[in-house]
Write an enzyme that holds these catalytic residues in place. Structure first.
Site, PDB file in Angstrom:
ATOM      1  N   ARG A  27      29.476  48.999  41.468  1.00  0.00           N
ATOM      2  CA  ARG A  27      29.192  48.640  40.081  1.00  0.00           C
ATOM      3  C   ARG A  27      27.957  49.371  39.575  1.00  0.00           C
ATOM      4  NH1 ARG A  27      31.932  43.198  40.917  1.00  0.00           N
ATOM      5  NH2 ARG A  27      32.221  42.233  38.880  1.00  0.00           N
TER       6      ARG A  27
ATOM      7  N   ARG B 171      41.958  30.986  34.134  1.00  0.00           N
ATOM      8  CA  ARG B 171      41.536  30.986  35.548  1.00  0.00           C
ATOM      9  C   ARG B 171      40.512  29.877  35.815  1.00  0.00           C
ATOM     10  NH1 ARG B 171      39.463  36.612  38.033  1.00  0.00           N
ATOM     11  NH2 ARG B 171      37.561  36.077  36.939  1.00  0.00           N
TER      12      ARG B 171
ATOM     13  N   ARG C 257      36.188  28.617  39.026  1.00  0.00           N
ATOM     14  CA  ARG C 257      35.078  29.526  39.325  1.00  0.00           C
ATOM     15  C   ARG C 257      33.909  29.262  38.394  1.00  0.00           C
ATOM     16  NH1 ARG C 257      36.580  35.819  40.172  1.00  0.00           N
ATOM     17  NH2 ARG C 257      34.519  36.057  39.232  1.00  0.00           N
TER      18      ARG C 257
ATOM     19  N   ARG D 107      29.068  39.073  31.585  1.00  0.00           N
ATOM     20  CA  ARG D 107      29.822  39.938  32.511  1.00  0.00           C
ATOM     21  C   ARG D 107      30.446  41.124  31.772  1.00  0.00           C
ATOM     22  NH1 ARG D 107      33.590  35.558  35.006  1.00  0.00           N
ATOM     23  NH2 ARG D 107      34.383  37.125  36.429  1.00  0.00           N
TER      24      ARG D 107
HETATM   25  P1  AMP Z   1      33.842  39.646  40.767  1.00  0.00           P
HETATM   26  O1  AMP Z   1      34.598  38.647  41.575  1.00  0.00           O
HETATM   27  O2  AMP Z   1      34.067  41.064  41.211  1.00  0.00           O
HETATM   28  O3  AMP Z   1      34.060  39.491  39.275  1.00  0.00           O
HETATM   29  O4  AMP Z   1      32.298  39.370  41.027  1.00  0.00           O
HETATM   30  C1  AMP Z   1      31.709  38.124  40.710  1.00  0.00           C
HETATM   31  C2  AMP Z   1      30.195  38.265  40.636  1.00  0.00           C
HETATM   32  O5  AMP Z   1      29.684  38.684  41.913  1.00  0.00           O
HETATM   33  C3  AMP Z   1      29.673  39.322  39.657  1.00  0.00           C
HETATM   34  O6  AMP Z   1      29.578  38.848  38.329  1.00  0.00           O
HETATM   35  C4  AMP Z   1      28.313  39.635  40.264  1.00  0.00           C
HETATM   36  O7  AMP Z   1      27.390  38.588  39.999  1.00  0.00           O
HETATM   37  C5  AMP Z   1      28.612  39.607  41.750  1.00  0.00           C
HETATM   38  N1  AMP Z   1      29.061  40.925  42.260  1.00  0.00           N
HETATM   39  C6  AMP Z   1      30.286  41.224  42.788  1.00  0.00           C
HETATM   40  N2  AMP Z   1      30.357  42.503  43.150  1.00  0.00           N
HETATM   41  C7  AMP Z   1      29.160  43.057  42.816  1.00  0.00           C
HETATM   42  C8  AMP Z   1      28.612  44.376  42.920  1.00  0.00           C
HETATM   43  N3  AMP Z   1      29.338  45.389  43.426  1.00  0.00           N
HETATM   44  N4  AMP Z   1      27.340  44.571  42.493  1.00  0.00           N
HETATM   45  C9  AMP Z   1      26.597  43.560  42.001  1.00  0.00           C
HETATM   46  N5  AMP Z   1      27.045  42.300  41.847  1.00  0.00           N
HETATM   47  C10 AMP Z   1      28.321  42.051  42.263  1.00  0.00           C
END
Ligand code: AMP
Length: 193
Positions: free
Chosen positions: A90, A129, A135, A146
């Site tokens: 990211r 969701r 979540r 986000r």
């Molecule tokens: P996700 O399930 O991919 O939407 O991730 C949920 C949350 O986890 C994100 O909003 C971030 O807070 C954290 N997160 C997941 N992957 C990353 C990443 N590669 N870098 C930084 N934060 C992350």
């Protein structure tokens, strides 16, 4: 030789759903940093507790945390077919670290797919969701952050990958089956090459 894929896209674009389908069909191994962080948070580890507040606000956790988790997986998991990176990288620092980790093993990112979905549809999906999975970060406020974060980091990470080669854009607003079919067309062509 393992074939490594990045699934890039905003929250609720369908990256996880499609990664799991590709895992079953092609034996690729899904690595989702979001899933790993949620597991840590649920288990109440120090890392999980630290990450939880940032996640609930929709903010990114520090690079070193996610890079460390991915490094651990790359070092310890069998992946004869390759990995699907889902929600990672990211940031450009994460993308560079990933290139180094794979490079040390004589591997690389072979394919980047960008799933595109309009914001209004993403918000609808997250509301649905939230009811199904509960979540903590599937709230309207967290989702705003986000999406804003996504706009910022995609403006850096996509050019990083574009400079390395093509990014395949997938219309993530189609049905799950149609998106799978689009991904498979690209994957089959690349795996055969
Ligand atoms: P996700 O399930 O991919 O939407 O991730 C949920 C949350 O986890 C994100 O909003 C971030 O807070 C954290 N997160 C997941 N992957 C990353 C990443 N590669 N870098 C930084 N934060 C992350």
């Amino acid at each position: 030789m393992p074939f490594n894929v990045v699934f890039f896209g905003p929250p609720a674009a369908g990256k996880g759903t499609q990664a799991k389908i590709m895992e079953e069909k092609y034996g690729l191994v899904q690595l989702s940093t979001g899933d790993m962080l949620r597991t840590q948070a649920a288990a109440g580890t120090e890392l999980g507790i630290q990450a939880r507040d940032l996640m609930n606000q929709g903010k990114l956790v520090p690079d070193e945390v996610v890079i460390g988790m991915i490094a651990h997986c790359i070092d310890n998991l069998e992946q004869p077919k390759g990995f699907i990176f889902d929600g990672f990288p990211r940031t450009v620092a994460q993308a560079q670290a990933l290139d180094h980790m794979l490079g040390d093993r004589g591997q690389q990112i072979d394919l980047v797919m960008e799933l595109k979905v309009n914001d209004d549809i993403l918000i609808e999906r997250v509301e649905k969701r939230a009811k199904e999975e509960g979540r903590m970060d599937d709230t309207v406020d967290a989702m705003k952050t986000r999406l804003e974060q996504y706009r910022n980091y995609s403006a850096e990470v996509l050019p990083y990958y574009r400079a390395q080669g093509d990014i395949f854009v997938i219309n993530g607003m189609n049905s799950i089956e149609e998106v799978t079919a689009q991904i498979e067309t690209i994957l089959a062509r690349d795996l055969a090459a």
